[in-house]
Motif scaffolding. Structure first.
Motif, mmCIF file in Angstrom:
data_model
loop_
_atom_site.group_PDB
_atom_site.id
_atom_site.type_symbol
_atom_site.label_atom_id
_atom_site.label_comp_id
_atom_site.label_asym_id
_atom_site.label_seq_id
_atom_site.Cartn_x
_atom_site.Cartn_y
_atom_site.Cartn_z
ATOM 1 N N SER A 1 0.838 -1.204 0.000
ATOM 2 C CA SER A 1 0.000 0.000 0.000
ATOM 3 C C SER A 1 0.870 1.250 0.000
ATOM 4 O O SER A 1 2.097 1.174 0.069
ATOM 5 N N ASN A 2 0.196 2.405 -0.089
ATOM 6 C CA ASN A 2 0.871 3.702 -0.029
ATOM 7 C C ASN A 2 1.971 3.822 -1.084
ATOM 8 O O ASN A 2 3.090 4.252 -0.795
ATOM 9 N N ARG B 1 8.193 3.757 -3.902
ATOM 10 C CA ARG B 1 8.118 3.056 -2.613
ATOM 11 C C ARG B 1 6.700 2.607 -2.322
ATOM 12 O O ARG B 1 5.723 3.178 -2.824
ATOM 13 N N ALA B 2 6.625 1.572 -1.514
ATOM 14 C CA ALA B 2 5.349 1.080 -0.999
ATOM 15 C C ALA B 2 5.612 0.496 0.384
ATOM 16 O O ALA B 2 6.775 0.320 0.786
ATOM 17 N N THR B 3 4.558 0.195 1.127
ATOM 18 C CA THR B 3 4.711 -0.359 2.471
ATOM 19 C C THR B 3 3.871 -1.619 2.618
ATOM 20 O O THR B 3 2.840 -1.791 1.956
ATOM 21 N N ILE B 4 4.319 -2.499 3.514
ATOM 22 C CA ILE B 4 3.611 -3.737 3.838
ATOM 23 C C ILE B 4 3.362 -3.757 5.337
ATOM 24 O O ILE B 4 4.302 -3.605 6.136
ATOM 25 N N LEU C 1 -0.936 -4.861 -5.153
ATOM 26 C CA LEU C 1 -1.090 -3.479 -4.712
ATOM 27 C C LEU C 1 -2.518 -3.275 -4.221
ATOM 28 O O LEU C 1 -3.480 -3.616 -4.913
ATOM 29 N N SER C 2 -2.646 -2.706 -3.028
ATOM 30 C CA SER C 2 -3.978 -2.536 -2.438
ATOM 31 C C SER C 2 -4.792 -1.478 -3.174
ATOM 32 O O SER C 2 -6.021 -1.474 -3.110
ATOM 33 N N GLU C 3 -4.111 -0.571 -3.870
ATOM 34 C CA GLU C 3 -4.824 0.412 -4.694
ATOM 35 C C GLU C 3 -4.110 0.520 -6.038
ATOM 36 O O GLU C 3 -2.895 0.347 -6.122
ATOM 37 N N SER C 4 -4.886 0.767 -7.080
ATOM 38 C CA SER C 4 -4.296 0.862 -8.414
ATOM 39 C C SER C 4 -3.482 2.151 -8.536
ATOM 40 O O SER C 4 -3.800 3.168 -7.914
ATOM 41 N N LEU D 1 7.095 -3.024 6.689
ATOM 42 C CA LEU D 1 8.144 -3.379 5.745
ATOM 43 C C LEU D 1 8.094 -2.368 4.613
ATOM 44 O O LEU D 1 7.053 -2.181 3.977
ATOM 45 N N ARG D 2 9.211 -1.681 4.393
ATOM 46 C CA ARG D 2 9.262 -0.687 3.327
ATOM 47 C C ARG D 2 9.882 -1.306 2.077
ATOM 48 O O ARG D 2 10.968 -1.860 2.112
#
Length: 435
Positions: free
Chosen positions: A94-95, A169-172, A129-132, A155-156
């Protein structure tokens, strides 16, 4: 008087019919199957009997490396690596964002390296990915890094551009994903030590003590060239077959299919020039995969090797037991396109069938021995500065002298030098392995 009137009437009718015929020729749109007028007739179905593949199965990393206070670890075999990567693909990210300030990834907990640069537009199809992402970056990446932030319990994930000048970047946050990551990183569960080879053009990690591999002798099933003719020629019924010094040639006097190397390799050439703007990388990959799937062309295990957007060329490497198989022409599928049209196509014309006899166990030289050999023999046929990768794989030999054609696969160390893979000198390695 009546005769003149009749003549005038007939003349008017003839002129009218002529105008109608002319109009019809101007406005006629040939049907899809009218190949004589459009040159774009329907392809006759031809199936090579392969399986279905997707981006997730074709695009896989070349290595997954874990770092811990200057020490490096990886999986003992590529099957374990593939299973772990499959888990990562399901982790919810996400993010997603593209930061302006780059972060230093030299001390990342884990890195994933890919065999070639991938477009950022592929991320949403490889990972969860939680959002497109509406407008993904236009640059490509070849490495992902993962860092655990204990204070934030996340988790980055960082996607690094090929030139290392841009990042996304995204996060978990999922607890199960974090738990598996921590167990693997902290406890080294299922991992073995790897060694850094830093003298090449890239940082390369090799297993310190690789597992013994099997050498295989494999029976094969030949692919009927007619199936490929039915797929690649617009009207297979007009294709002629002849013999030449190069092998068997099929042609419709525009396109040509050559079956060479004792029937084991196919070369298709479509000389029609189709200039246009090259498609984006992901579109090119989709086009290529769709083309191969349309005639069941995934006969063996293949993984993406490279994408060249400028040349509109895509290559896939053959794998066996999750290890890459190397040979000058029998282990690669290669396609070139122009304006959405297949211009050239090279592929093996066999399917691996079964193992002949009991596989022979092959003990390989250690990572330390390989690195020592490369350092001590720099300049003897290669430049250490131009080594781009080092991997274990199979060297393929083809034998057609027996009643049944078969392949030999011999486990070896390979290096990628100036873009080409080559076996590290076998006689030197055998001497090292026996010590």
């Amino acid at each position: 008087m009546k005769l003149e009137t009749t003549k005038s009437f007939v003349l008017v009718v003839l002129i009218g019919m002529s105008l109608l015929l002319t109009f019809g020729l101007w406005t006629h749109q040939p049907s899809e199957g009218d190949a004589s007028l459009t040159g774009e007739g329907n392809y006759t179905e031809g199936n090579l009997g392969g399986t279905e593949e997707s981006l997730k199965t074709i695009v896989e990393p070349s290595s997954i490396i874990f770092h811990d206070n200057g020490s490096h670890y990886g999986f003992p075999n590529p099957a374990n690596q593939r299973n772990f990567y499959g888990e990562i693909q399901e982790w919810s990210m996400s993010n997603f964002q593209v930061p302006q300030i780059l972060s230093d990834q030299s001390d990342a907990d884990m890195e994933i390296n890919f065999p070639d640069a991938l477009p950022m537009s592929i991320v949403g199809r490889l990972f969860n990915l939680s959002e497109s992402v509406e407008n993904p970056p236009t640059w490509s990446f070849d490495r992902m890094t993962f860092d655990y932030e204990e204070e934030n319990n996340l988790l980055r994930v960082t996607f690094d551009s090929v030139d290392r000048q841009r990042q996304a970047r995204a996060t978990i946050h999922d607890s199960n994903s974090l738990g598996l990551f921590q167990t693997t990183v902290e406890d080294k569960e299922g991992l073995i030590p790897y060694i850094l080879f830093a003298e090449g053009s890239e940082e390369i990690y090799v297993p310190s003590q690789p597992n013994g591999l099997h050498n295989y002798t494999l029976s094969i099933v030949d692919i009927n060239p007619q199936m490929l003719v039915n797929s690649l020629f617009r009207d297979p019924e007009v294709v002629s077959r002849s013999l030449s010094p190069y092998g068997t040639v099929y042609t419709d006097y525009v396109r040509e299919l050559r079956i060479r190397q004792n029937g084991q390799v196919a070369d298709f050439i479509n000389p029609i020039s189709n200039d246009g703007i090259p498609p984006q990388k992901l579109d090119l990959l989709d086009l290529s995969m769709s083309n191969i799937s349309s005639h069941g062309g995934w006969n063996n295990d293949y993984k993406l090797f490279s994408i060249n957007r400028r040349e509109e060329r895509v290559r896939y490497q053959m794998y066996y037991q999750d290890y890459p198989v190397f040979d000058s022409g029998l282990t690669m599928i290669e396609q070139e396109f122009g304006n959405q049209t297949l211009l050239s196509y090279q592929r093996p014309m066999f399917r691996i069938n079964s193992v002949i006899d009991d596989p022979e166990v092959k003990d390989l030289a250690s990572g330390e021995e390989i690195i020592a050999y490369l350092r001590n023999n720099d300049g003897e046929g290669y430049s250490i500065d131009n080594i781009e990768d080092i991997r274990i794989g199979y060297d393929l030999t083809y034998n057609d002298n027996a009643s049944t054609d078969f392949l030999g696969l011999k486990a070896k160390w390979f290096m990628k030098h100036n873009g080409s893979w080559r076996a590290i000198k076998e006689e030197n390695m055998d001497a090292m392995e026996s010590n």
